[in-house]
Design an enzyme around this catalytic site. Structure first.
Site, mmCIF file in Angstrom:
data_model
loop_
_atom_site.group_PDB
_atom_site.id
_atom_site.type_symbol
_atom_site.label_atom_id
_atom_site.label_comp_id
_atom_site.label_asym_id
_atom_site.label_seq_id
_atom_site.Cartn_x
_atom_site.Cartn_y
_atom_site.Cartn_z
ATOM 1 N N ARG A 189 -3.302 25.993 0.347
ATOM 2 C CA ARG A 189 -4.000 27.132 -0.254
ATOM 3 C C ARG A 189 -4.213 28.253 0.741
ATOM 4 O O ARG A 189 -4.063 29.433 0.410
ATOM 5 C CB ARG A 189 -5.338 26.671 -0.847
ATOM 6 C CG ARG A 189 -5.116 25.950 -2.138
ATOM 7 C CD ARG A 189 -6.345 25.316 -2.758
ATOM 8 N NE ARG A 189 -5.897 24.665 -3.994
ATOM 9 C CZ ARG A 189 -6.685 24.083 -4.880
ATOM 10 N NH1 ARG A 189 -7.990 24.031 -4.663
ATOM 11 N NH2 ARG A 189 -6.184 23.544 -5.964
ATOM 12 N N GLN B 36 -9.126 28.100 -8.679
ATOM 13 C CA GLN B 36 -9.804 28.352 -7.405
ATOM 14 C C GLN B 36 -11.252 28.774 -7.675
ATOM 15 O O GLN B 36 -12.177 28.331 -6.988
ATOM 16 C CB GLN B 36 -9.093 29.463 -6.615
ATOM 17 C CG GLN B 36 -7.604 29.232 -6.363
ATOM 18 C CD GLN B 36 -7.316 27.995 -5.542
ATOM 19 O OE1 GLN B 36 -8.117 27.629 -4.670
ATOM 20 N NE2 GLN B 36 -6.192 27.344 -5.795
ATOM 21 N N TYR C 45 0.699 29.361 -8.017
ATOM 22 C CA TYR C 45 0.912 28.011 -7.468
ATOM 23 C C TYR C 45 -0.191 27.554 -6.503
ATOM 24 O O TYR C 45 -1.043 28.335 -6.144
ATOM 25 C CB TYR C 45 2.326 27.816 -6.936
ATOM 26 C CG TYR C 45 2.856 28.618 -5.775
ATOM 27 C CD1 TYR C 45 2.071 29.339 -4.912
ATOM 28 C CD2 TYR C 45 4.244 28.596 -5.531
ATOM 29 C CE1 TYR C 45 2.623 30.012 -3.842
ATOM 30 C CE2 TYR C 45 4.801 29.272 -4.466
ATOM 31 C CZ TYR C 45 3.990 29.977 -3.626
ATOM 32 O OH TYR C 45 4.541 30.639 -2.576
ATOM 33 N N GLU C 46 -0.171 26.302 -6.186
ATOM 34 C CA GLU C 46 -1.260 25.654 -5.418
ATOM 35 C C GLU C 46 -2.604 25.811 -6.122
ATOM 36 O O GLU C 46 -3.632 26.005 -5.464
ATOM 37 C CB GLU C 46 -1.362 26.206 -4.000
ATOM 38 C CG GLU C 46 -0.127 26.100 -3.149
ATOM 39 C CD GLU C 46 0.481 24.714 -3.124
ATOM 40 O OE1 GLU C 46 -0.243 23.752 -3.392
ATOM 41 O OE2 GLU C 46 1.684 24.609 -2.851
ATOM 42 N N GLY C 47 -2.610 25.710 -7.438
ATOM 43 C CA GLY C 47 -3.845 25.893 -8.186
ATOM 44 C C GLY C 47 -3.973 27.337 -8.606
ATOM 45 O O GLY C 47 -4.219 28.214 -7.764
#
Lengths: 596, 596
Positions: free
Chosen positions: B296, B447, B440-442
């Site tokens: 992240r 978040q 991406y990555e959440g």
């Protein structure tokens, strides 16, 4: 694959309950637009857009336009048939002058059809869309012979039109343009030069393409005061109106661009092409502005249109995609997870988009009605007031509806997570297509400058005072209605910020015009928010009345909630705009250019 | 063609004057990072990124990755050589454990190199970037044998890593995942299932690819408590460490997507592939979180990186493109027009971007330093405070740096007008590439939920109180310095809004968690603004001191102006965020799903 359903009910509600168009029955074309006719037209347009144009949107994006070696351009598969269907339905001439074969219906209806078509397939809709600007210019500034020669064929769609302004070294600053016009001695001119970014400059949909071209007559003064406007057909027209030999204008290349792949963006080479002056020599910019104002409204509607179709697909996904559980406990315990529409943050995105779309559609119709009044009324006071509003709001609609429309496509794409990034799902195309609307027909920074530098001070600020007066009158006229209070309160707050910002310009921008430039963008958005808020207040009023009359309770309740959301969550942005405007140009202009 | 110059001076100023890293010489790896070493590393990285990676960015986007019929994937021309240069320079292991061949330098330096590489060629930088997450997981949760087998080869870059989480029916909600792990009886597992959206899942840059895969051991409980983590090499490794036969994992397809075309996004088919458990059974999510937090921060830096390179190209264009005249009168009367940087609205865009970039870079370095302290210090109090900040700020950096980073690429593209929309100029690629960082990555909504639902309430709000305390201490500690007043004033205003928003959650979100969900996105951005404002206050302090010491006056003055711009024009957004948060979930949640 994305889908699209035209917002027919929504539009009928606006035309019937919010801005009852029957009010304008004294204007040419409006009496013919009876409720039945309006409903039939809107429904037919919806059908064409949903069934014929939309299915070609994604395939058109993938295939793009192809320029052949001979300079001809092939549009994607299916576009020719769709264009035939479009022109045979009479859609190009819906609002056009009946003397030349148009149907003479309200421009407002054409604006609605324009939204549907742009939602369904923006790249396609640009082809007939560009003819509208050419039509407007020729009808306003063309000679009788020019009108007879070009207008009926443009209206029938046998021919299409373009606008040729930009050159590689000048887009915004047209005073720099170099394209040259040399008198041929027979009343015609030979045009020499290269134009770039010409949308629909070459294609295979129409028999002929009528280019409207800005050029400088040999010996003309430098700068904007030496620019003339010419009409240059792709194929020359014989005295009997039949098509003759090809003119010396060719497509030299098509651009590879971020989106609208199915619309050919051409480099046009004028190599002694025969053209005829439209309007007065050296007064070409003024003549072209007729076209640009129409076009700007059209682009604003594109911004709304893409926001609408993106919303529809994001909402559909949010109702189907199962992921996680509602914060208040499972809503569908029998399913492996809840649909993501239970999550507040997903709703935040969707509510934000719809709170804009509904009001933006109302604003587009409100503005289109002003255009109808300005162009069709015989009452001078009415015409003046409508023209004032139209002039003031056109740059605001162009700037705000495209900026927010684009942001909304990004928000809608986000709802799909990773799938939003994949071509197959179609959301990323909406983002790529919507992006151009912020740029073409005058980049949005130019709209802001037009608003603050030209429209706002014009006639001693008459247009702005008229707009503020209209909104205040509405607030005062309705303040006794407690059910409207949440809407009026938000609107008044925004209005107060707009008045303070206007006052700030009056006090600080006359001596230092950079203060106006530095605040122009925020001012455009501030005015846009107030205009959208004003639309919400009117929608809410109509929805309350409609509910009271026992009509469509759930739909009306949805409008009231969405409008409340606008006031709670979008209107508060006006304070940041005011803060930025009041900050002035000092810091912004202090940094030496070489430090950037 | 776009260009890129790594902000070396900027970074050295931050490491030397704003956050003097010499302060941390007691931490492993920091003493080695002397000023000379830091300068050499940063300059070398800049050279590699400018000269080797950046020239492949646009060609890589056009060529994309190609999947061959046998399932192998070819990266664009030049990528293999660039990857060799990258790994031979030791860049993968810059901050990695020296016991396994790493250089053990501060993670902060690696974060800086990451920014440069992502600016130069984000799609390329993802290949070695993904190895970092795999390294972190294996070093934290791997067995001794796993570390020995995989870590040195990942550090050397001979092998690369991936993260395999997403399946077609689950991205955010990993509890739904179906990939199955069946014990082979020899301590290994046979993995069956399909993973999607696997970045760098297959390519031709490294000899082997080490997949870290979430799967469910047969018979494991449903939901997130039944998920385990496995290491699954593309090619099996013999006892002597040499490469053996291919494992049963193949790339089934690569996605066609909006951007990062040069990075293969793969569908990975696990057809009984041999894998080994990493960490405890059923505790895979926790193990994977180590990887995700690293990742992240890496994605946040990508957001900054693309914003930076987009800024550079927009600024260069604005200084060269001649169009129109300054509102205060011609600046270059000898030229046909002034460069567009004289126009306030062009400066508005550029100043807005740089006011973010400078502070975002500071924030990334500040956070990376917290990571260094959290992972390397022996002082428990210090570790706890640093880990608190890191945990709290990681979702904020991911959400805010990518949201604003993307918006900035759009603003930068706009500076180029029509040219911004044409592929050739490269600006539209920045927009397309930057877009994925928000997803991406959440996705950024996740978040925000992580921040508000997990990080904020954790340990009774200790991390947030720590952050607020740190900022307040800074303000109090410096309030006697009148030259800092414009910065502290803006920061305090934002801080007050942040405190009120935090209080609002405490009072309204415990009984009704939807109020937290409804305000989470705005809270993330509000906290982000305060964090960026805190960075500006620190930068301003250092710039004033540096000016007083007679160093780089013009550059320091530029910083002071840019920070002032941030306070005048960006910080005021905090009030709209607070208004939205305080509006709560009521209206948003009231609309029935079928009305969307």
């Amino acid at each position: 694959m994305p889908s699209y359903k035209a917002p027919v009910e929504e539009v009928l509600f606006l035309l019937r309950d919010v801005f009852p168009i029957q009010r304008y029955n004294n204007l040419p074309g409006f009496a013919e637009a009876t409720p039945d006719v309006v409903e039939a037209i809107v429904s037919e347009a919806a059908k064409l857009c949903e069934e014929t144009l939309q299915p070609l949107n994604q395939t058109g994006d993938r295939a793009g336009c192809v320029r052949n070696k001979d300079g001809s351009v092939a549009t994607p598969q299916g576009f020719k048939e769709a264009y035939r269907a479009f022109v045979e339905g009479g859609w190009v001439g819906l609002a056009a002058d009946p003397d030349y074969g148009g149907q003479g219906l309200p421009f407002t209806l054409a604006a609605i059809v324009d939204e549907f078509a742009s939602s369904a397939n923006m790249a396609f809709a640009m082809y007939p869309g560009l003819s509208q600007g050419a039509l407007a210019v020729l009808l306003t500034h063309g000679t009788g012979a020019q009108k007879t020669m070009f207008v009926p064929k443009l209206i029938s769609g046998d021919w299409s039109g373009t606008m040729n302004l930009t050159e590689s070294h000048c887009g915004t600053d047209l005073g720099l343009l170099k394209t040259k016009a040399v008198p041929n001695g027979d009343g015609s001119y030979a045009i020499f030069g290269e134009k770039i970014f010409i949308s629909a400059g070459e294609h295979d949909l129409a028999e002929n393409i009528i280019h409207l071209v800005l050029a400088r007559i040999e010996g003309a003064p430098a700068g904007v005061k030496g620019i003339s406007l010419f009409v240059v057909p792709k194929i020359l027209i014989e005295a009997d109106g039949s098509l003759g030999p090809a003119n010396k204008v060719t497509c030299g290349a098509i651009e590879h661009k971020m989106g609208i792949h199915a619309n050919a963006t051409c480099v046009m080479n004028y190599d002694g092409a025969k053209g005829w002056l439209v309007g007065e020599p050296h007064r070409g910019l003024a003549a072209m502005f007729v076209m640009m104002n129409e076009a700007r409204l059209g682009v604003a509607i594109q911004g709304l249109a893409i926001s609408e179709v993106a919303y529809q697909n994001a909402a559909a996904y949010a109702k189907e995609r199962l992921q996680g559980r509602a914060l208040s406990g499972p809503k569908y315990p029998e399913k492996p997870a809840d649909p993501i529409i239970v999550h507040p943050d997903v709703r935040r995105s969707l509510m934000t988009i719809r709170a804009f779309n509904d009001a933006a559609r109302a604003l587009a119709i409100w503005t289109a009605l002003k255009s109808d009044i300005a162009h069709r009324s015989k009452d001078k006071t009415e015409v003046r007031a409508a023209a004032d509003s139209l002039g003031l709001l056109t740059p605001v609609l162009k700037g705000v509806l495209t900026d927010v429309g684009f942001d909304n496509t990004v928000k809608a794409q986000q709802v799909l997570g990773g799938h939003g990034y994949i071509e197959e799902w179609g959301m990323e195309q909406f983002v790529r297509d919507a992006r151009i609307t912020m740029i073409y027909e005058g980049a949005n920074g130019i709209q802001a400058l037009d608003l603050v530098g030209r429209k706002l001070p014009k006639d001693g600020g008459r247009a702005m005072m008229g707009f503020l007066g209209e909104v205040k009158f509405f607030v005062k006229d309705n303040e006794a209605d407690a059910s409207l209070a949440p809407y009026l309160l938000g609107l008044e707050q925004g209005l107060a910020h707009l008045e303070r910002a206007t006052m700030w310009f009056m006090q600080n921008a006359i001596a230092k015009p950079e203060n106006a430039g530095a605040g122009s963008y925020d001012y455009m958005h501030l005015l846009g928010l107030v205009a959208l808020g004003y639309m919400w207040a009117q929608i809410a009023k109509a929805a309350i009345a409609s509910k009271a009359a026992g009509n469509g309770d759930a739909a009306m309740e949805a409008k009231l909630l969405t409008g409340k959301y606008f006031m709670e969550r979008i209107m508060p942005e006006t304070s940041a705009h005011l803060a930025r405007i009041s900050a002035g140009a000092g810091t912004m202009m202090a940094l030496p250019a070489e430090q950037f």
